[in-house]
Design an enzyme around this catalytic site. Structure first.
Site, PDB file in Angstrom:
ATOM      1  N   ASP A  83       0.847  -1.194   0.000  1.00 31.86           N
ATOM      2  CA  ASP A  83       0.000   0.000   0.000  1.00 31.86           C
ATOM      3  C   ASP A  83       0.887   1.250   0.000  1.00 31.86           C
ATOM      4  OD1 ASP A  83      -2.434   1.399   0.219  1.00 31.86           O
ATOM      5  OD2 ASP A  83      -2.256   1.502   2.406  1.00 31.86           O
ATOM      6  N   GLY A 182      -7.132   8.671   7.391  1.00 34.88           N
ATOM      7  CA  GLY A 182      -7.151   8.922   8.832  1.00 34.88           C
ATOM      8  C   GLY A 182      -8.536   9.266   9.344  1.00 34.88           C
TER       9      GLY A 182
HETATM   10  O1  G3H Z   1      -4.261   3.128   1.805  1.00 33.89           O
HETATM   11  C1  G3H Z   1      -5.031   2.893   2.753  1.00 33.89           C
HETATM   12  C2  G3H Z   1      -6.328   3.509   2.830  1.00 33.89           C
HETATM   13  O2  G3H Z   1      -6.504   4.492   1.924  1.00 33.89           O
HETATM   14  C3  G3H Z   1      -6.973   3.581   4.173  1.00 33.89           C
HETATM   15  O3  G3H Z   1      -7.444   4.843   4.552  1.00 33.89           O
HETATM   16  O4  G3H Z   1      -7.082   4.787   6.999  1.00 33.89           O
HETATM   17  O5  G3H Z   1      -8.670   6.349   6.000  1.00 33.89           O
HETATM   18  O6  G3H Z   1      -9.170   3.920   6.023  1.00 33.89           O
HETATM   19  P1  G3H Z   1      -8.134   4.983   5.975  1.00 33.89           P
HETATM   20 ZN    ZN Z   2      -4.539   5.126   0.961  1.00 34.58          ZN
END
Ligand code: G3H
Ligand code: ZN
Length: 286
Positions: A83, A182
């Site tokens: 990621d 976040g």
């Molecule tokens: O790359 C990971 C995501 O975009 C997660 O985002 O922490 O806001 O769920 P989030």
């Molecule tokens: Zn992300």
């Protein structure tokens, strides 16, 4: 079932009108909590690892944990994905080290430079049978090492995507459509018209980032409009911590980490089932 790439998973998701849940993992309990939900609900899943998770848990530990999940959940396809890969070297190390999918996030760079970096990762990845998610447009918020101020975020411009996809050869595309990483400080809003316009412009599978805290109805609508992979990280951490802390609050003398950790895992399993039901991916593992 062995680890798979997301290529076939995404094609089936578009055909079947559902989306694949992609969940960030940092440790054994989070891997187990997610995959237990997927095995029970017979749902395909992407387990994704950030640069921060690799720094915390060690690349080899994470790969072995996911391999253990594959061995204990034989009925579901599982993708192991990097990621927000920050550079070619990180992507290469994951491609060489057993991942089946990587994201190169050069979205903070100018358009031409984003294309150049992404293209280089795509060439190496495709030579090794690995698929590549790229990003165009920028999300606000904080995701481990990725930090973007609200004023520096931007929607993906639908008029740019065809050229970007053609010149990079990326296999999926993360788009900026109003979500942020976040914890939200104002009401989350997905700009559905941008999702639709991008889906009209390209055939490549589209990815929604920053989904923790976004109401399920908005996410379901985005899936109808063309999103095929939906990323969750923050709310898994919140769920795990909630379960862990609740146990410790009730049992302050406890010194056995298995007991609160089990409650954290249980919270994750419940949450992942809810999210996969909303994505309509329950029962779709083949
Ligand atoms: O790359 C990971 C995501 O975009 C997660 O985002 O922490 O806001 O769920 P989030
Ligand atoms: Zn992300």
């Amino acid at each position: 079932m062995a680890l798979v790439t997301s290529k076939e998973m995404f094609a089936k998701a578009y055909d079947g009108g559902y989306a694949i849940g992609a969940f960030n993992v940092n440790n054994m309990e989070i891997v187990q909590g997610i995959t237990e939900a997927c095995q029970e609900e017979h749902a395909p899943v992407i387990l994704q690892v950030s640069k921060g998770a690799r720094a915390y848990a060690n690349h080899t530990y994470l790969v072995k944990l996911v391999e253990a999940a594959v061995a204990t959940c034989p009925d579901i396809p599982i993708v192991l994905h990097l990621d927000h890969g920050p550079d070619f070297e990180t992507c290469k190390s994951c491609i060489d080290g057993g991942f089946t999918s990587v994201m190169i996030d050069a979205s903070s760079k100018p358009f031409a430079e984003n294309i150049e970096i992404t293209r280089k990762v795509v060439e190496y990845a495709h030579d090794h049978g690995v698929v590549v998610e790229a990003e165009l447009g920028t999300l606000a918020g904080i995701e481990d090492d990725v930090k973007v101020k609200a004023e520096d975020s931007s929607y993906t411009r639908p008029e740019d995507v065809q050229e970007f996809v053609e010149r990079t050869g990326c296999t999926s595309l993360a788009i900026g459509v109003g979500t942020s990483h976040g914890v939200y400080t104002s009401d989350p809003h997905i700009e559905q018209s941008v999702v639709k316009a991008i889906r009209d412009a390209v055939d490549v599978p589209l990815v929604l980032h920053g989904t923790s805290g976004v109401p399920d109805e908005q996410v379901a609508e985005a899936v109808k409009n063309g999103i095929c992979k939906v990323n969750y990280a923050t709310e898994l951490r919140q769920a795990y911590t909630k379960g862990f802390m609740a146990y410790m609050a009730e049992n302050p003398a406890c010194f056995d980490p298995k007991k609160p950790a089990k409650e954290g895992m249980r919270e994750i399993t419940e949450l992942v089932k809810i999210r996969m039901t909303n994505l309509n991916s329950v029962g779709k593992a083949e």
